[in-house]
Design an enzyme around this catalytic site. Structure first.
Site, PDB file in Angstrom:
ATOM      1  N   THR A   1       0.885  -1.176   0.000  1.00  0.00           N
ATOM      2  CA  THR A   1       0.000   0.000   0.000  1.00  0.00           C
ATOM      3  C   THR A   1       0.919   1.221   0.000  1.00  0.00           C
ATOM      4  O   THR A   1       1.594   1.496   0.994  1.00  0.00           O
ATOM      5  CB  THR A   1      -0.906   0.020   1.241  1.00  0.00           C
ATOM      6  OG1 THR A   1      -1.675  -1.182   1.252  1.00  0.00           O
ATOM      7  CG2 THR A   1      -1.848   1.216   1.196  1.00  0.00           C
TER       8      THR A   1
ATOM      9  N   LYS B   1      -7.393   1.912  -3.442  1.00  0.00           N
ATOM     10  CA  LYS B   1      -7.116   1.475  -2.063  1.00  0.00           C
ATOM     11  C   LYS B   1      -7.334   2.648  -1.096  1.00  0.00           C
ATOM     12  O   LYS B   1      -7.817   2.464   0.026  1.00  0.00           O
ATOM     13  CB  LYS B   1      -5.684   0.943  -1.981  1.00  0.00           C
ATOM     14  CG  LYS B   1      -5.191   0.598  -0.592  1.00  0.00           C
ATOM     15  CD  LYS B   1      -5.751  -0.701  -0.028  1.00  0.00           C
ATOM     16  CE  LYS B   1      -5.241  -0.941   1.388  1.00  0.00           C
ATOM     17  NZ  LYS B   1      -5.718  -2.175   1.984  1.00  0.00           N
TER      18      LYS B   1
ATOM     19  N   LYS C   1      -0.244   5.171   8.259  1.00  0.00           N
ATOM     20  CA  LYS C   1       0.514   5.319   7.000  1.00  0.00           C
ATOM     21  C   LYS C   1      -0.471   5.490   5.829  1.00  0.00           C
ATOM     22  O   LYS C   1      -0.312   6.370   4.991  1.00  0.00           O
ATOM     23  CB  LYS C   1       1.379   4.075   6.767  1.00  0.00           C
ATOM     24  CG  LYS C   1       2.010   4.033   5.389  1.00  0.00           C
ATOM     25  CD  LYS C   1       2.604   2.674   5.059  1.00  0.00           C
ATOM     26  CE  LYS C   1       1.572   1.594   4.934  1.00  0.00           C
ATOM     27  NZ  LYS C   1       1.509   0.878   3.676  1.00  0.00           N
TER      28      LYS C   1
HETATM   29  N1  LIG Z   1      -1.217  -6.678   7.314  1.00  0.00           N
HETATM   30  C1  LIG Z   1      -2.364  -6.382   6.737  1.00  0.00           C
HETATM   31  O1  LIG Z   1      -3.459  -6.739   7.231  1.00  0.00           O
HETATM   32  C2  LIG Z   1      -2.393  -5.621   5.435  1.00  0.00           C
HETATM   33  C3  LIG Z   1      -3.589  -5.534   4.711  1.00  0.00           C
HETATM   34  C4  LIG Z   1      -3.602  -4.852   3.503  1.00  0.00           C
HETATM   35  C5  LIG Z   1      -2.445  -4.239   3.037  1.00  0.00           C
HETATM   36  N2  LIG Z   1      -1.287  -4.322   3.774  1.00  0.00           N
HETATM   37  C6  LIG Z   1      -0.094  -3.653   3.243  1.00  0.00           C
HETATM   38  O2  LIG Z   1       0.812  -4.642   2.758  1.00  0.00           O
HETATM   39  C7  LIG Z   1       2.160  -4.197   2.961  1.00  0.00           C
HETATM   40  C8  LIG Z   1       2.919  -5.241   3.790  1.00  0.00           C
HETATM   41  O3  LIG Z   1       2.240  -5.435   5.017  1.00  0.00           O
HETATM   42  P1  LIG Z   1       2.647  -6.620   6.019  1.00  0.00           P
HETATM   43  O4  LIG Z   1       1.576  -6.664   7.036  1.00  0.00           O
HETATM   44  O5  LIG Z   1       3.022  -7.844   5.262  1.00  0.00           O
HETATM   45  O6  LIG Z   1       3.972  -5.989   6.670  1.00  0.00           O
HETATM   46  P2  LIG Z   1       5.142  -6.711   7.481  1.00  0.00           P
HETATM   47  O7  LIG Z   1       4.671  -7.984   8.089  1.00  0.00           O
HETATM   48  O8  LIG Z   1       5.733  -5.668   8.357  1.00  0.00           O
HETATM   49  O9  LIG Z   1       6.198  -7.091   6.344  1.00  0.00           O
HETATM   50  C9  LIG Z   1       6.899  -6.120   5.616  1.00  0.00           C
HETATM   51  C10 LIG Z   1       7.836  -6.819   4.663  1.00  0.00           C
HETATM   52  O10 LIG Z   1       8.549  -5.837   3.933  1.00  0.00           O
HETATM   53  C11 LIG Z   1       9.961  -6.029   4.121  1.00  0.00           C
HETATM   54  N3  LIG Z   1      10.617  -4.718   4.123  1.00  0.00           N
HETATM   55  C12 LIG Z   1      10.207  -3.606   4.781  1.00  0.00           C
HETATM   56  N4  LIG Z   1      11.052  -2.594   4.532  1.00  0.00           N
HETATM   57  C13 LIG Z   1      11.994  -3.067   3.690  1.00  0.00           C
HETATM   58  C14 LIG Z   1      13.128  -2.498   3.071  1.00  0.00           C
HETATM   59  N5  LIG Z   1      13.460  -1.215   3.244  1.00  0.00           N
HETATM   60  N6  LIG Z   1      13.882  -3.298   2.273  1.00  0.00           N
HETATM   61  C15 LIG Z   1      13.549  -4.585   2.088  1.00  0.00           C
HETATM   62  N7  LIG Z   1      12.481  -5.183   2.637  1.00  0.00           N
HETATM   63  C16 LIG Z   1      11.718  -4.425   3.431  1.00  0.00           C
HETATM   64  C17 LIG Z   1      10.087  -6.727   5.450  1.00  0.00           C
HETATM   65  O11 LIG Z   1      11.327  -7.402   5.535  1.00  0.00           O
HETATM   66  P3  LIG Z   1      11.901  -7.924   6.969  1.00  0.00           P
HETATM   67  O12 LIG Z   1      11.282  -9.278   7.177  1.00  0.00           O
HETATM   68  O13 LIG Z   1      13.363  -7.968   6.782  1.00  0.00           O
HETATM   69  O14 LIG Z   1      11.463  -6.910   8.000  1.00  0.00           O
HETATM   70  C18 LIG Z   1       8.891  -7.678   5.361  1.00  0.00           C
HETATM   71  O15 LIG Z   1       9.170  -8.770   4.535  1.00  0.00           O
HETATM   72  C19 LIG Z   1       2.074  -2.826   3.643  1.00  0.00           C
HETATM   73  O16 LIG Z   1       2.174  -1.818   2.679  1.00  0.00           O
HETATM   74  C20 LIG Z   1       0.673  -2.847   4.271  1.00  0.00           C
HETATM   75  O17 LIG Z   1       0.126  -1.551   4.427  1.00  0.00           O
HETATM   76  C21 LIG Z   1      -1.244  -5.009   4.944  1.00  0.00           C
END
Ligand SMILES: NC(=O)c1ccc[n+]([C@@H]2O[C@H](COP(=O)([O-])OP(=O)(O)OC[C@H]3O[C@@H](n4cnc5c(N)ncnc54)[C@H](OP(=O)(O)O)[C@@H]3O)[C@@H](O)[C@H]2O)c1
EC number: 1.1.1.60
Length: 307
Positions: A117, A192, A260
């Site tokens: 997102t 979104k 965010k």
């Molecule tokens: N969670 C939800 O319910 C949900 C629903 C809809 C949309 N989203 C969106 O989907 C996206 C991911 O969400 P998530 O819940 O999966 O987040 P998350 O569990 O915090 O995972 C983030 C991922 O991105 C990687 N990452 C972050 N910064 C990075 C960087 N600078 N370089 C390389 N890798 C990086 C992290 O790697 P590491 O493992 O090394 O930290 C991890 O694999 C976000 O934009 C969020 O807003 C989430």
């Protein structure tokens, strides 16, 4: 480690070479569904141990077509499709651009599909960068949360050119129940934002209603059952109402992520002239929740401010 519930049937799609970058709460199950659907998957994660763990978890299920790569560039080499799901605009730039970024490894005509997102602006920037080397970029944020990713039932809103979208759609379908092209590059991210604007005001309304009913001494679970069959019904009421009554928030979509997303909405509104008074107010309410230590609580924790 996220759960992954294989689908009873995956949409038929010839096996593709797919890279997946970012194995977080969302990316891990999405990458796993691609492998379970029969694709040949290479994963990259900044914290390499997570990528190794995913390969092991899939091997235990008898799925061997998964390997890890040391950089996004290496993961993208030879892939027809490169999926990404990281945190925000800057995270996305850091895995896509630069000498170790995915674009540096992508073949002409390969398609980069981004599920982060992020802003419509970064989508257009990366669309142009991909186009400059003959590749394609689709912004494809998702809705459906962790459960949607684990069950392969996400809703995916896409922006970008029609032909690469049509090629990517059956691949994305491995972890989605709906994959729709909304319009040109950036349109997926804008859709979104619409989704998040709808949710923000609604959750505050639900929080006020439940807090009011509890102060009035009503059996609020009974009230929610009754009004949930009428015009007040919503996904939030069905899936979050009772946990709000119970004051439980240690799951779901984190307040930090919502802030965010609302920042992206407010920034875009400043650009396009839309007025978002309720969204701006609810954003400040979420700042209060963060100050209460609730950055990782589910977004339904807005009700904590009212208790
Ligand atoms: N969670 C939800 O319910 C949900 C629903 C809809 C949309 N989203 C969106 O989907 C996206 C991911 O969400 P998530 O819940 O999966 O987040 P998350 O569990 O915090 O995972 C983030 C991922 O991105 C990687 N990452 C972050 N910064 C990075 C960087 N600078 N370089 C390389 N890798 C990086 C992290 O790697 P590491 O493992 O090394 O930290 C991890 O694999 C976000 O934009 C969020 O807003 C989430």
């Amino acid at each position: 480690m996220p759960n992954v519930n294989p689908k009873a049937t995956y949409e038929p799609c010839p096996p593709q070479r797919v890279a997946f970058i970012g194995l977080g709460v969302m990316g891990w199950p999405m990458a796993a569904h691609l492998a379970l659907a029969g694709h040949d998957v290479t994963v990259y994660n900044r914290t390499a141990a997570k990528a190794d763990a995913l390969v092991r978890a899939l091997a235990e299920r008898g799925v061997a077509r998964v390997r890890t790569a040391p950089t996004p560039r290496a993961a993208a080499q030879g892939a027809g499709f490169v999926m990404a799901c990281v945190g925000n605009d800057d995270d996305l730039r850091s895995v896509v651009l630069g000498p170790d970024g995915a674009l540096a490894g992508m073949a002409p005509d390969a398609v980069l599909v981004d599920h982060t997102t992020a802003s419509a602006e970064v989508a257009r920037e990366l669309y142009a960068a991909a186009q400059a080397q003959g590749a394609h970029f689709i912004d494809a944020p998702v809705s459906g949360g962790q459960a949607g990713a684990e069950n392969g039932m996400l809703t995916v809103m896409c922006g970008g050119d029609e032909a690469p979208f049509e090629r990517a759609r059956p691949v994305i379908a491995a972890y989605a129940r709906a994959v729709t092209r909304i319009g040109a590059s950036g349109a997926g991210q804008l859709a979104k934002m619409v989704n998040q604007i709808c949710i923000a005001g609604l959750v505050q309304g639900l929080a006020e209603a439940i807090a009011f009913g509890q102060r009035a001494g009503l059996d609020m679970k009974l009230v929610l059952d009754v009004i949930g069959k009428g015009a007040a019904q919503s996904w939030q009421m069905d899936n979050r109402g009772k946990t709000m009554v119970d004051d439980r928030f240690d799951f779901g979509f984190a307040v930090d992520w919502m802030r965010k997303d609302l920042a992206l909405c407010l920034q875009e509104a400043r650009r396009n002239g839309a007025r978002l008074p309720v969204t701006a107010l609810v954003d400040q309410f979420y700042a209060d929740v963060q100050a209460m230590g609730g950055g990782r609580w589910d977004t339904s924790s807005l009700i904590r401010r009212l208790r």
